[in-house]
Scaffold this motif. Structure first.
Motif, PDB file in Angstrom:
ATOM      1  N   SER A 273       0.941  -1.290   0.020  1.00  0.00           N
ATOM      2  CA  SER A 273      -0.103   0.005   0.187  1.00  0.00           C
ATOM      3  C   SER A 273       0.979   1.192  -0.026  1.00  0.00           C
ATOM      4  O   SER A 273       0.431   2.219  -0.736  1.00  0.00           O
ATOM      5  CB  SER A 273      -0.888   0.011   1.258  1.00  0.00           C
ATOM      6  N   LYS A 274       2.014   1.428   0.642  1.00  0.00           N
ATOM      7  CA  LYS A 274       2.937   2.245   0.695  1.00  0.00           C
ATOM      8  C   LYS A 274       3.511   2.542  -0.699  1.00  0.00           C
ATOM      9  O   LYS A 274       3.544   3.859  -0.986  1.00  0.00           O
ATOM     10  CB  LYS A 274       4.150   2.221   1.798  1.00  0.00           C
ATOM     11  N   ASP A 275       3.984   1.564  -1.191  1.00  0.00           N
ATOM     12  CA  ASP A 275       4.612   1.810  -2.668  1.00  0.00           C
ATOM     13  C   ASP A 275       3.422   2.194  -3.576  1.00  0.00           C
ATOM     14  O   ASP A 275       3.727   2.982  -4.477  1.00  0.00           O
ATOM     15  CB  ASP A 275       5.207   0.602  -3.090  1.00  0.00           C
ATOM     16  N   TRP A 276       2.158   1.749  -3.568  1.00  0.00           N
ATOM     17  CA  TRP A 276       1.048   2.244  -4.479  1.00  0.00           C
ATOM     18  C   TRP A 276       0.980   3.670  -4.181  1.00  0.00           C
ATOM     19  O   TRP A 276       0.659   4.288  -5.123  1.00  0.00           O
ATOM     20  CB  TRP A 276      -0.022   1.374  -4.091  1.00  0.00           C
ATOM     21  N   ALA A 277       1.077   4.101  -2.845  1.00  0.00           N
ATOM     22  CA  ALA A 277       0.477   5.597  -2.730  1.00  0.00           C
ATOM     23  C   ALA A 277       1.784   6.311  -3.082  1.00  0.00           C
ATOM     24  O   ALA A 277       1.596   7.743  -3.306  1.00  0.00           O
ATOM     25  CB  ALA A 277       0.140   5.908  -1.156  1.00  0.00           C
ATOM     26  N   PHE A 330      -5.492  -2.278  13.973  1.00  0.00           N
ATOM     27  CA  PHE A 330      -5.935  -2.076  12.487  1.00  0.00           C
ATOM     28  C   PHE A 330      -6.052  -0.780  12.045  1.00  0.00           C
ATOM     29  O   PHE A 330      -5.603  -0.215  11.020  1.00  0.00           O
ATOM     30  CB  PHE A 330      -6.937  -3.058  12.001  1.00  0.00           C
ATOM     31  N   GLU A 331      -6.877   0.032  12.639  1.00  0.00           N
ATOM     32  CA  GLU A 331      -7.349   1.298  12.401  1.00  0.00           C
ATOM     33  C   GLU A 331      -6.205   2.132  12.359  1.00  0.00           C
ATOM     34  O   GLU A 331      -5.898   3.176  11.358  1.00  0.00           O
ATOM     35  CB  GLU A 331      -8.503   1.754  13.291  1.00  0.00           C
ATOM     36  N   TRP A 332      -5.117   2.006  13.400  1.00  0.00           N
ATOM     37  CA  TRP A 332      -4.030   3.203  13.166  1.00  0.00           C
ATOM     38  C   TRP A 332      -3.123   2.607  12.148  1.00  0.00           C
ATOM     39  O   TRP A 332      -2.643   3.295  11.248  1.00  0.00           O
ATOM     40  CB  TRP A 332      -3.136   2.746  14.465  1.00  0.00           C
ATOM     41  N   ALA A 333      -3.189   1.180  11.983  1.00  0.00           N
ATOM     42  CA  ALA A 333      -2.124   0.704  10.788  1.00  0.00           C
ATOM     43  C   ALA A 333      -2.720   1.428   9.437  1.00  0.00           C
ATOM     44  O   ALA A 333      -1.996   1.671   8.331  1.00  0.00           O
ATOM     45  CB  ALA A 333      -2.016  -0.950  10.989  1.00  0.00           C
ATOM     46  N   ASN A 334      -3.980   1.185   9.159  1.00  0.00           N
ATOM     47  CA  ASN A 334      -4.742   1.515   7.990  1.00  0.00           C
ATOM     48  C   ASN A 334      -4.486   2.962   7.521  1.00  0.00           C
ATOM     49  O   ASN A 334      -4.250   3.412   6.617  1.00  0.00           O
ATOM     50  CB  ASN A 334      -6.126   1.104   7.884  1.00  0.00           C
ATOM     51  N   GLU A 335      -4.492   3.660   8.752  1.00  0.00           N
ATOM     52  CA  GLU A 335      -4.413   5.275   8.442  1.00  0.00           C
ATOM     53  C   GLU A 335      -3.040   5.639   8.444  1.00  0.00           C
ATOM     54  O   GLU A 335      -2.570   6.262   7.492  1.00  0.00           O
ATOM     55  CB  GLU A 335      -5.130   6.084   9.669  1.00  0.00           C
ATOM     56  N   ASN A 336      -2.212   5.023   9.139  1.00  0.00           N
ATOM     57  CA  ASN A 336      -0.479   5.508   9.136  1.00  0.00           C
ATOM     58  C   ASN A 336       0.184   4.702   8.160  1.00  0.00           C
ATOM     59  O   ASN A 336       1.176   5.401   7.951  1.00  0.00           O
ATOM     60  CB  ASN A 336      -0.173   5.665  10.757  1.00  0.00           C
ATOM     61  N   LEU A 337      -0.059   3.388   8.066  1.00  0.00           N
ATOM     62  CA  LEU A 337       0.871   2.528   7.286  1.00  0.00           C
ATOM     63  C   LEU A 337       0.415   2.174   5.967  1.00  0.00           C
ATOM     64  O   LEU A 337       1.065   2.070   4.791  1.00  0.00           O
ATOM     65  CB  LEU A 337       1.062   1.580   7.956  1.00  0.00           C
ATOM     66  N   PHE A 338      -1.052   2.337   5.737  1.00  0.00           N
ATOM     67  CA  PHE A 338      -1.719   1.728   4.436  1.00  0.00           C
ATOM     68  C   PHE A 338      -2.567   2.559   3.620  1.00  0.00           C
ATOM     69  O   PHE A 338      -2.864   2.238   2.647  1.00  0.00           O
ATOM     70  CB  PHE A 338      -2.569   0.706   4.894  1.00  0.00           C
ATOM     71  N   TYR A 339      -2.327   3.874   4.022  1.00  0.00           N
ATOM     72  CA  TYR A 339      -3.035   4.867   3.385  1.00  0.00           C
ATOM     73  C   TYR A 339      -4.352   4.785   3.012  1.00  0.00           C
ATOM     74  O   TYR A 339      -5.165   5.351   2.052  1.00  0.00           O
ATOM     75  CB  TYR A 339      -2.159   5.240   2.106  1.00  0.00           C
ATOM     76  N   GLY A 340      -5.083   4.116   4.109  1.00  0.00           N
ATOM     77  CA  GLY A 340      -6.522   3.814   4.051  1.00  0.00           C
ATOM     78  C   GLY A 340      -7.245   3.060   2.871  1.00  0.00           C
ATOM     79  O   GLY A 340      -8.070   3.073   2.381  1.00  0.00           O
ATOM     80  N   GLN A 341      -6.226   2.263   2.475  1.00  0.00           N
ATOM     81  CA  GLN A 341      -6.638   1.175   1.477  1.00  0.00           C
ATOM     82  C   GLN A 341      -7.326  -0.073   1.469  1.00  0.00           C
ATOM     83  O   GLN A 341      -7.947  -0.760   0.667  1.00  0.00           O
ATOM     84  CB  GLN A 341      -5.179   0.951   0.515  1.00  0.00           C
ATOM     85  N   TYR A 342      -7.089  -0.562   2.921  1.00  0.00           N
ATOM     86  CA  TYR A 342      -7.585  -1.623   3.222  1.00  0.00           C
ATOM     87  C   TYR A 342      -9.041  -1.735   4.003  1.00  0.00           C
ATOM     88  O   TYR A 342      -9.467  -0.692   4.503  1.00  0.00           O
ATOM     89  CB  TYR A 342      -6.682  -2.554   3.872  1.00  0.00           C
TER      90      TYR A 342
END
Length: 597
Positions: A273-277, A330-342
């Motif tokens: 997700s990081k690379d995609w963003a 998960f909520e923290w990870a999705n916002e801070n690591l995954f750019y809200g993609q999952y």
């Protein structure tokens, strides 16, 4: 019913079905003799090269045995009796087999082979080759094959191109399809070779490509077979358009991405997700020479999660397993690591109608009530949802974890969690194969340390990880349970008691439960789609409330990037893009070569 649909219906004779295709969900989409799949260009030009990447390395070209680190690319030369496609879930169409026969009780299956089917040396594919393939895979192949084919009680060659497989049970609708997936190897080719040994000589097959160049751990090149016997079959026409396919191997995932940016290979599916963003703003992408696309799909996303190894004493306590899930934010990870993609995964059968929700239906209770006392009581009283910090905080969740642990007899002393079973500090190792996953696991590990759990994060190379994975030598891993819209016999390998002790099985959690065995059988022997959905939802509930994984996330789309050298119809099948139905646009490729090579 349309005329085409009538043509698609199989023929019946004396309660024996004869058909060109098999489907576990309704009737096959395409009739006998169909011209081509509806998402391909049947007149696509042939030519050019498709360059792909692979991660890790390889020291063998035999993907069917437990030895070595094989390259999956070599299997492109091998064909099966039947084949599937990305536009139709749970269906198989005749490939080497022209027709398939089976009785209403599914107690056997017969395959009638195409007379034109040929290996790459020009020899015909015969029933002898099919029987040999079954026997050598069962006896010398990966443990998976012995388990997958365990219901075959007899193999009979009934003619040069006719073979029968008899089964030791009736009512198992999936068994004919399982045998249709059998890779067909040449008996003559293997007559003077050791099938159980690793090899860098590509096994001879009958498929549209053959291996022509091998550099261990670096690259594999396949070339299109000009006189491929099956090029005009409906399942193949308009596909396999590249003159060559090249796989470049990389030991580092960062290097894989940088190589793509440098026009070293042509197509990639982005899993980060990081690379995609952040990674697709390089000059070629800004110039429009690299295309990125987010393509929705409807395929099941299954379950990915932190998987507990229940073979380890520390994880045999369900209360501990339940409590540790509260440390994953998960909520923290999705916002801070995954750019809200999952999206958070809440089912082993996510993105399907097989996923459980709410409380059990009356039909599910008919399966679950006889198992009361053998399965978690929460199955009957609570709808499963994974712990969440939405509307709360990780501090509150960790407090809930400590309360669950306190109620189960654990003690929090000197910042360490003490087990009531061993009297020792709760500690375990999380085993990884991908360094990029460390950024996701480390916050989880820090949260666990806040409730007194000692966690060791270990990242190893691919070969070492595979060896430890196959022998269940881990405490916790990031694992997955891929699913289809028609689950069946593979559930025994995922969750069956027998599979828990079988090295190389996919029961990565090591769960053993007679109740689960019964629910899996209810899936396998379901007599209707409705019964299958009911049994699968019941199984899903029990698995979720057994806390064998901490659910992670999923995305219902393909993130793809490719250099603008392809032609395509613009029609994507339901399960995602089929790159083998694309073709090289010679003018586009020449422009890119002139600009970037």
């Amino acid at each position: 019913m349309s005329f085409a649909a009538l043509l698609a219906l199989p023929a019946l004779a004396d309660n024996v079905v004869t058909s060109h295709a098999l489907s576990l969900i309704g009737e096959p989409k395409y009739p006998e003799g169909f011209a081509h799949l509806d998402y391909v260009n049947p007149d696509a030009p042939k030519g050019g090269s498709l360059r792909l990447s692979a991660f890790g390395g390889f020291d063998s070209l035999n993907p069917y045995i437990p030895k070595g680190s094989p390259s999956g690319a070599a299997s492109m030369a091998i064909e099966s009796l039947m084949d599937s496609h990305l536009g139709e879930p749970s269906a198989e169409y005749g490939l080497i087999a022209e027709t398939v026969e089976y009785p209403e009780d599914f107690s056997w299956v017969v395959f009638n082979l195409r007379p034109e089917a040929r290996f790459h040396d020009g020899s015909p594919v015969t029933a002898e080759d099919v029987a040999f393939s079954f026997e050598v895979l069962r006896d010398q192949g990966r443990p998976f094959f012995r388990y997958y084919y365990r219901n075959v009680s007899k193999v009979e060659i009934e003619g040069e191109r006719r073979i029968r497989f008899s089964f030791d049970e009736t009512g198992n609708r999936e068994l004919p399809q399982i045998m249709g997936q059998l890779p067909v190897l040449s008996k003559a080719y293997w007559a003077d070779r050791d099938f159980g040994a690793t090899t860098l000589e590509a096994p001879m097959g009958s498929g549209p490509y053959r291996v022509v160049e091998v550099e261990p751990n670096r690259r594999i090149v396949l070339e299109r077979v000009e006189d491929y016997w099956g090029s005009d079959l409906g399942i193949n026409r308009g596909r396999y358009n590249y003159d060559s396919i090249l796989y470049e191997y990389f030991a580092d995932r960062t290097a894989v991405l940088e190589a793509f940016k440098g026009y070293v290979y042509d197509y990639r599916t982005e899993n980060s997700s990081k690379d995609w963003a952040t990674a697709y703003d390089f000059p070629a992408a800004k110039a429009g020479d690299v295309i990125t696309a987010l393509i929705p799909h409807s395929r099941p996303t299954g379950m990915q999660g932190f998987v507990y190894n229940l073979r380890r004493p520390v994880f045999q306590d369900a209360a501990l397993r339940e409590a540790l899930a509260y440390a994953f934010d998960f909520e923290w990870a999705n916002e801070n690591l995954f750019y809200g993609q999952y999206k958070r995964t809440e089912s082993f059968f996510s993105n399907t109608d097989l996923a459980s929700s709410g409380l059990p239906s009356d039909a599910e209770l008919a399966l679950l009530e006889p198992l009361r006392g053998q399965i978690p009581e929460e199955v009957f009283t609570e709808a499963y949802t994974p712990p969440s910090t939405e509307g709360g905080s990780i501090r509150q969740n960790l407090g809930m974890a400590l309360q669950i642990l306190k109620d189960a007899g654990y003690k929090f002393e000197n910042k360490e969690l003490i087990s009531p079973h061993s009297g020792e500090t709760v500690s375990f190792e999380i085993l990884l194969a991908d360094p990029q996953f460390e950024r996701i696991v480390l916050p989880f590990a820090r949260n666990l340390e806040r409730i007194g759990v000692k966690v060791n994060l270990r990242t190893v190379d691919t070969a070492q990880y595979e060896n430890r994975f196959r022998s269940f030598d881990y405490d916790m891993i990031v694992g997955s349970y891929p699913q289809s819209e028609s689950p069946g016999n593979e559930q025994r390998d995922f969750f069956g008691s027998e599979a828990a002790d079988r090295l190389g099985s996919r029961n990565i959690a090591g769960i053993k439960s007679e109740a689960l065995d019964k629910l899996v059988d209810a899936i396998i022997f379901a007599e209707s789609r409705e019964a299958l959905v009911t049994a699968t939802r019941a199984l899903d509930r029990v698995l979720l409330h057994s806390h064998i994984v901490i659910p992670q996330w999923h995305i219902s789309a393909n993130r793809i990037a490719y250099w603008d050298k392809f032609g395509m119809t613009g029609k994507n099948p339901d399960y995602g893009p089929d790159v083998m139905s694309w073709w090289i646009d010679a003018d586009k490729a020449a422009r890119l070569d002139g600009k970037y090579k």
